[in-house]
Design an enzyme around this catalytic site. Structure first.
Site, PDB file in Angstrom:
ATOM      1  N   HIS A 214      -8.333  -6.056   0.961  1.00 50.25           N
ATOM      2  CA  HIS A 214      -7.175  -6.214   0.078  1.00 50.25           C
ATOM      3  C   HIS A 214      -5.833  -6.169   0.809  1.00 50.25           C
ATOM      4  CE1 HIS A 214     -10.226  -5.663  -3.022  1.00 50.25           C
ATOM      5  NE2 HIS A 214      -9.463  -6.521  -3.646  1.00 50.25           N
ATOM      6  N   ARG A 321      -4.341  -9.043 -10.861  1.00 49.37           N
ATOM      7  CA  ARG A 321      -4.986  -7.780 -10.467  1.00 49.37           C
ATOM      8  C   ARG A 321      -4.090  -6.640 -10.966  1.00 49.37           C
ATOM      9  NH1 ARG A 321      -6.060 -11.032  -5.533  1.00 49.37           N
ATOM     10  NH2 ARG A 321      -8.284 -10.974  -5.062  1.00 49.37           N
ATOM     11  N   ARG A 357      -6.962  -8.870 -15.367  1.00 45.85           N
ATOM     12  CA  ARG A 357      -8.221  -8.180 -15.076  1.00 45.85           C
ATOM     13  C   ARG A 357      -8.046  -6.683 -15.270  1.00 45.85           C
ATOM     14  NH1 ARG A 357     -10.748  -8.825  -9.162  1.00 45.85           N
ATOM     15  NH2 ARG A 357      -9.185  -7.269  -8.686  1.00 45.85           N
ATOM     16  N   GLU A 459     -19.239 -11.456  -9.148  1.00 43.54           N
ATOM     17  CA  GLU A 459     -18.958 -11.085  -7.757  1.00 43.54           C
ATOM     18  C   GLU A 459     -20.038 -10.182  -7.172  1.00 43.54           C
ATOM     19  OE1 GLU A 459     -15.165  -9.097  -7.549  1.00 43.54           O
ATOM     20  OE2 GLU A 459     -15.454  -8.074  -9.443  1.00 43.54           O
ATOM     21  N   ASN A 482     -14.876 -13.150  -2.735  1.00 41.64           N
ATOM     22  CA  ASN A 482     -14.628 -12.110  -1.719  1.00 41.64           C
ATOM     23  C   ASN A 482     -15.719 -11.049  -1.769  1.00 41.64           C
ATOM     24  OD1 ASN A 482     -12.264 -13.510  -1.572  1.00 41.64           O
ATOM     25  ND2 ASN A 482     -11.069 -12.019  -2.713  1.00 41.64           N
ATOM     26  N   ASP A 483     -15.962 -10.524  -2.949  1.00 48.29           N
ATOM     27  CA  ASP A 483     -17.021  -9.511  -3.067  1.00 48.29           C
ATOM     28  C   ASP A 483     -18.408 -10.152  -3.033  1.00 48.29           C
ATOM     29  OD1 ASP A 483     -15.906  -6.916  -3.095  1.00 48.29           O
ATOM     30  OD2 ASP A 483     -14.980  -7.374  -5.020  1.00 48.29           O
ATOM     31  N   ARG A 493     -16.029  -6.406   3.781  1.00 45.80           N
ATOM     32  CA  ARG A 493     -14.988  -7.437   3.899  1.00 45.80           C
ATOM     33  C   ARG A 493     -13.732  -6.947   4.601  1.00 45.80           C
ATOM     34  NH1 ARG A 493     -13.294  -7.902  -2.485  1.00 45.80           N
ATOM     35  NH2 ARG A 493     -11.230  -8.463  -1.788  1.00 45.80           N
TER      36      ARG A 493
END
Ligand code: PEP
Ligand code: MG
Length: 601
Positions: A214, A321, A357, A459, A482-483, A493
């Site tokens: 992140h 987010r 989200r 994800e 990403n996940d 990651r």
């Protein structure tokens, strides 16, 4: 590394040899080149809070200290494994130093002393660490031994590491930094990065961190050139040294010679010119050469990115987010505060969809105010995070849903749930949402009508594999690559040590994306990609070829993706995607995709 050097004054008042053109390598995570004076983040000098601890809480306090020490040992081990690849004698020198730190953190006088002080003095762990460090430093000084005197600095450094781990909420202060400087740090959390103002900070580099963590995402959102996982970064750099951070090649150059500096300046000017040219795409529609429309949305990490999203012509916000609401503060945002911030975003988007989200805290994103909600997990990526935390603490979810329902009355808001792994979780959220709707209606509060669409992130590999089962329970899918990549390939990651293994083109990842997309199309629900893959033009043809028609990305990436898709023949892209999906070798997949892209260039 050249050693054409000068005898410039070092930061500690003695003549230090300045190495010119020292080039360090890391992971370039955010495009652009930054040039400026270094600001080395001083990890030390924390002021420890002091308070008494009651008898019944003493063991818990000792455990809290043990967890902080455990974390410190892991950090030192990680730094040592990075240092081992440094060239020449540097690896050995730094290795010895870190071995000494590790020893101090393992059953040493320091560790025993802190535990004893917590139990006997009945004080908090921070106060005990501070007292023990002071006492050890004093006794070393009393011995009048030059070797031991030098060790005092190490004891203090280890003490500061323990304090930082205990006081997880230390916020970085970047606002006082000179304009245009480059921040260099051992590590920066996503919350630290969120405090950087791109108008003041030119870029940053760290020793730790991978391409898709992140912190990297935050850097891209802010448009800050950044290099993470940089080997040997903190050795031999002084405040004020000229530093170049090349977020494209992943290089950090310390004290560049005039020729090298000129080269970087030219490259930076070219990049800026290209960016200005891309701006002309703003008003052009996002359609492929053969006329298929594609929705290009923006991902927002912070509300201040909204203007940028509008400026590049985003069709909506594909991923908001909401973690930003919880970062860098001690308390939790209440319903009114969340409603106000969400409403502002929804209203500014002027009827375009905003996909908000629910909280995805956990893993590397920790909010101070939520510290009491979960114990330090053994494996944060697999622990109590995202929707799992929201369902375990329904008050958190109820507050967020209420704010979203209220903000939805001012525009077009969709609700997105992170880390869903089962139908039961979606059902439970729907039940909670129904209760919240009833409660708001009883209060006479205006809410979205019709109620917002409720979608889920795909994800987790298990969710992707059961996408056909999940589809009837939700209104849309957003694929979080990403996940999805992290969990499918078992690669952290955010860990620079395995960053080279993090491959979006692994056939397992592509099959999960394909399966999910087809399940959504069969169920006639919208499906988008909002992971970082969506913002990289390298993957545009493949994702469209797999049936994706909605992509959400950092606003800065939107123009390059639009340029790619406007040059794309969708029939050809679909054919190439089919060929790619027949392959099992990552190298072959990459070659097939890159050839296709090169032919279009
Ligand atoms: C993802 O996992 O792809 C995603 C978009 O969510 P985040 O990066 O916030 O985990
Ligand atoms: Mg995710």
């Amino acid at each position: 590394m050249a050693d054409r050097s000068s005898g410039r004054e070092g930061g500690r008042g003695r003549a230090a040899k300045v190495v010119v053109d020292r080039v360090l390598r890391g992971v370039g995570v955010s495009s652009g080149i930054a040039i400026g004076p270094a600001h080395v983040v001083d990890a030390g000098a924390l002021l420890a809070p002091e308070y008494a601890v009651v008898e019944a809480e003493l063991e818990a306090e000792v455990q809290r200290f043990a967890a902080a020490a455990d974390k410190a040992r892991r950090q030192v081990r990680k730094l040592k494994s990075k240092a081992s690849t440094l060239p020449g004698s540097a690896a050995e020198e730094i290795g010895f130093l870190l071995d000494a730190h590790f020893a101090m953190l393992s059953g040493s006088r320091l560790m025993r002393g802190v535990e004893r002080r917590i139990r006997e003095d009945k004080v908090n762990a921070e106060a005990a660490v501070q007292a023990e460090i002071t006492s050890i430093a004093q006794s070393f000084a009393d011995m009048e031994d030059a070797y031991l005197a030098a060790r005092v600095a190490d004891v203090r450094e280890v003490g500061q590491r323990l304090l930082r781990n205990l006081m997880q909420h230390k916020y970085q202060a970047f606002s006082f930094l000179p304009e245009g400087c480059i921040v260099l740090a051992e590590d920066l959390s996503p919350a630290d990065t969120a405090l950087m103002d791109p108008r003041r900070i030119a870029g940053f580099a760290t020793m730790l961190g991978g391409a898709e963590g992140h912190t990297a995402i935050m850097a891209r959102s802010l448009g800050l050139p950044a290099v993470l996982g940089t080997l040997g970064l903190m050795q031999g750099v002084q405040n004020g040294d000229t530093v170049v951070v090349d977020g494209i090649t992943g290089q950090v150059c310390v004290n560049p010679s005039p020729d090298v500096l000129d080269g970087y300046r030219r490259r930076r000017a070219e990049l800026l010119a290209e960016r200005a040219q891309l701006k002309s795409l703003r008003k052009l529609p996002a359609i492929t050469r053969d006329g298929t429309a594609v929705t290009l949305n923006a991902n927002l990490e912070l509300p201040r990115e909204l203007d940028g999203a509008i400026e590049v012509g985003a069709s909506g916000v594909g991923l908001l987010r909401t973690e930003f609401l919880f970062m860098n503060r001690e308390d939790l945002p209440d319903e009114d505060e969340q409603t106000e911030i969400l409403t502002r975003i929804v209203a500014n988007m002027d009827g375009k969809p905003v996909t908000a989200r629910t909280l995805d805290i956990g893993g590397e994103k920790i909010a101070t105010a939520l510290r009491g909600y979960f114990a330090e997990p053994t494996n944060p990526a697999l622990g109590l995070r995202a929707i799992r935390l929201s369902l375990k603490e329904p008050k958190l979810l109820e507050t967020q849903l209420a704010a979203m329902l209220r903000a939805g009355a001012h525009g077009n808001l969709r609700i997105l749930l992170p880390m869903i792994s089962s139908i039961a979780e979606v059902r439970r959220v729907r039940e909670i949402m129904a209760t919240v709707v009833r409660r708001l209606r009883r209060r006479g509060v205006k809410i979205a009508s019709p109620l917002p669409k409720l979608g889920i992130m795909i994800e987790i590999p298990g969710a992707a594999l059961s996408a056909d089962g999940l589809a009837p329970f939700c209104d849309f899918f957003a694929i979080g690559t990403n996940d999805l990549i992290q969990y499918t390939l078992a690669i952290d990651r955010g860990d620079e040590q395995v960053a080279d293994l993090y491959d979006p083109l692994h056939p397992a990842v592509l099959r999960l994306v394909q399966f999910t997309t087809e399940a959504a199309l069969r169920a006639r629900i919208p499906v988008s990609i909002c992971g970082e893959m969506a913002g990289d033009p390298r993957y545009t043809a493949l994702l469209l070829g797999l049936g994706i028609r909605e992509l959400s990305m950092a606003p800065n990436n939107l123009p390059v993706v639009k340029r790619r898709l406007r040059g794309l023949d969708l029939v050809e892209a679909t054919r190439r995607a089919r060929t790619i999906m027949d392959q099992t070798d990552q190298g072959r997949i990459a070659a097939l995709l890159d050839d296709f892209n090169d032919a279009a260039a």
